[in-house]
Write an enzyme that holds these catalytic residues in place. Structure first.
Site, PDB file in Angstrom:
ATOM      1  N   LYS A 180       2.063  36.670  69.022  1.00 49.70           N
ATOM      2  CA  LYS A 180       1.274  35.446  68.790  1.00 49.70           C
ATOM      3  C   LYS A 180       1.302  35.191  67.285  1.00 49.70           C
ATOM      4  CE  LYS A 180      -3.157  33.482  70.224  1.00 49.70           C
ATOM      5  NZ  LYS A 180      -2.641  32.207  70.727  1.00 49.70           N
TER       6      LYS A 180
HETATM    7  N1  PMP Z   1       0.618  30.922  75.918  1.00 46.56           N
HETATM    8  C1  PMP Z   1       0.450  30.496  74.659  1.00 46.56           C
HETATM    9  C2  PMP Z   1       1.623  29.904  73.936  1.00 46.56           C
HETATM   10  C3  PMP Z   1      -0.798  30.588  74.040  1.00 46.56           C
HETATM   11  O1  PMP Z   1      -0.974  30.153  72.792  1.00 46.56           O
HETATM   12  C4  PMP Z   1      -1.887  31.129  74.754  1.00 46.56           C
HETATM   13  C5  PMP Z   1      -3.231  31.222  74.090  1.00 46.56           C
HETATM   14  N2  PMP Z   1      -3.384  32.416  73.394  1.00 46.56           N
HETATM   15  C6  PMP Z   1      -1.671  31.586  76.060  1.00 46.56           C
HETATM   16  C7  PMP Z   1      -0.400  31.468  76.610  1.00 46.56           C
HETATM   17  C8  PMP Z   1      -2.778  32.233  76.841  1.00 46.56           C
HETATM   18  O2  PMP Z   1      -3.065  33.485  76.276  1.00 46.56           O
HETATM   19  P1  PMP Z   1      -4.517  34.121  76.359  1.00 46.56           P
HETATM   20  O3  PMP Z   1      -4.897  34.111  77.785  1.00 46.56           O
HETATM   21  O4  PMP Z   1      -4.349  35.484  75.808  1.00 46.56           O
HETATM   22  O5  PMP Z   1      -5.404  33.272  75.525  1.00 46.56           O
END
Ligand code: PMP
Length: 332
Positions: free
Chosen positions: A164
């Site tokens: 991320k």
């Molecule tokens: N995909 C992307 C590209 C994201 O930015 C997010 C948000 N973090 C998610 C999926 C979902 O991840 P999470 O459930 O950990 O927030």
């Protein structure tokens, strides 16, 4: 708690490099490497109000992903996971927050603007503020309208897509700009091969023939923590979950589709490019999964109760004092 109408809800304190300071006093240098090249890694986390006070959802999993993202970019975060967990809880406590969103950001700071020197100090900030679910204005069961973006998701062979990292969000920005300009709520990105990847900041799930389907890192997605929670919840409800690449045909023949994410939580995708997905009305399996998820976040479920880190005032004080003592002993 009174919520101020400014974007950050009037949160007064933030945490920067080990110190809690007033939000308005936090500054950074315009020559920071991250500002020029997007060299940061971050986490978005939610805290929920429960009968035992505010509790952070899956804090350990978020910290593990933060450190994995940093490792992918050879960034050494100068704090331990335990330090950051205490700082997150302390900040929520100091800002008198209950339901809130938490952002941890680590980035390469100022030294030089070469791409390769590797001499930039790693800066770490934590913010916490009241932030409603991303599509809170649409009832969860009614859902959102989504456009398929013409920009494909960056392939895993091009960047570590399970990390991320800040710069990777230029892709999300372009895609949401495209969707919003056309009056949609959110964008859906395909992967380089034309299979489904994910939303701009959400993972995708389909329900077909009473089975739940979702994809994985082979489709260049971020492995969402909400995605992981929803898979665990569905399996706990004895719903069959299949993880495989998803095609456009899977999407358009699905009985139901939904997005998951920390900011969006769990939201129905009712329409893609003007085409309705499934029938109108809530799907019983989605309803079960959603209410289970809400029971966990509201502190009403004994199952998965270890997903919640309660803000324990006493342990914040004890840990803060211990950290200060260590800092004094080591001259930090
Ligand atoms: N995909 C992307 C590209 C994201 O930015 C997010 C948000 N973090 C998610 C999926 C979902 O991840 P999470 O459930 O950990 O927030």
């Amino acid at each position: 708690m009174k919520i101020n109408s400014t974007p950050f809800g009037g949160a007064k304190w933030l945490w920067l490099n080990g110190h809690t300071i007033q939000w308005d006093a936090a500054t950074t240098n315009v020559s920071d490497h991250a500002l020029h090249y997007g060299t940061g890694v971050f986490e978005g986390i939610r805290c929920y109000d429960t009968p035992e006070g505010p509790a952070v959802l899956r804090l350990d999993a978020h910290l593990n992903r933060l450190f994995a993202s940093a490792e992918a970019y050879d960034m050494r975060i100068p704090f331990s996971k335990e330090n950051l967990a205490t700082a997150v809880c302390g900040l929520i406590h100091q800002n008198y927050l209950e339901n809130c969103y938490i952002r941890i950001l680590c980035w390469f700071g100022t030294h030089d603007l070469g791409i390769t020197s590797g001499k930039w100090p790693v800066q770490t900030a934590i913010l916490a503020w009241p932030w409603r679910a991303l599509f809170a204005d649409q009832p969860a069961a009614t859902g959102i309208r989504v456009a398929i973006a013409p920009w494909r998701k960056i392939h895993w062979s091009m960047l570590p897509t399970t990390a991320k990292a800040s710069g990777q969000y230029l892709s999300s920005l372009l895609c949401t700009q495209y969707a919003k300009r056309r009056g949609y709520d959110e964008a859906l990105l395909l992967d380089a091969t034309g299979n489904l990847a994910e939303g701009a900041a959400e993972n995708i799930f389909l329900i077909k023939d009473n089975k739940v389907l979702t994809n994985d890192e082979n489709s260049s997605i971020l492995l969402g923590i909400t995605r992981d929670s929803i898979i665990d919840i569905a399996r706990n409800l004895e719903i069959e979950v299949t993880v495989r690449a998803l095609t456009m045909e899977d999407l358009f023949t699905a009985d139901y589709a939904f997005f998951t994410g920390t900011a969006a939580e769990m939201v129905r995708v009712r329409e893609v490019d003007g085409r309705q997905i499934g029938t109108s009305g809530e799907h019983p399996l989605a309803q079960n999964i959603r209410s289970y998820f809400q029971d966990i976040t509201a502190g009403r479920s004994h199952r998965f109760s270890d997903w919640l880190t309660h803000i324990d005032e006493e342990s914040i004080l004890v840990t803060a004092a211990r950290n200060q003592h260590v800092a004094m002993r080591t001259g930090g």
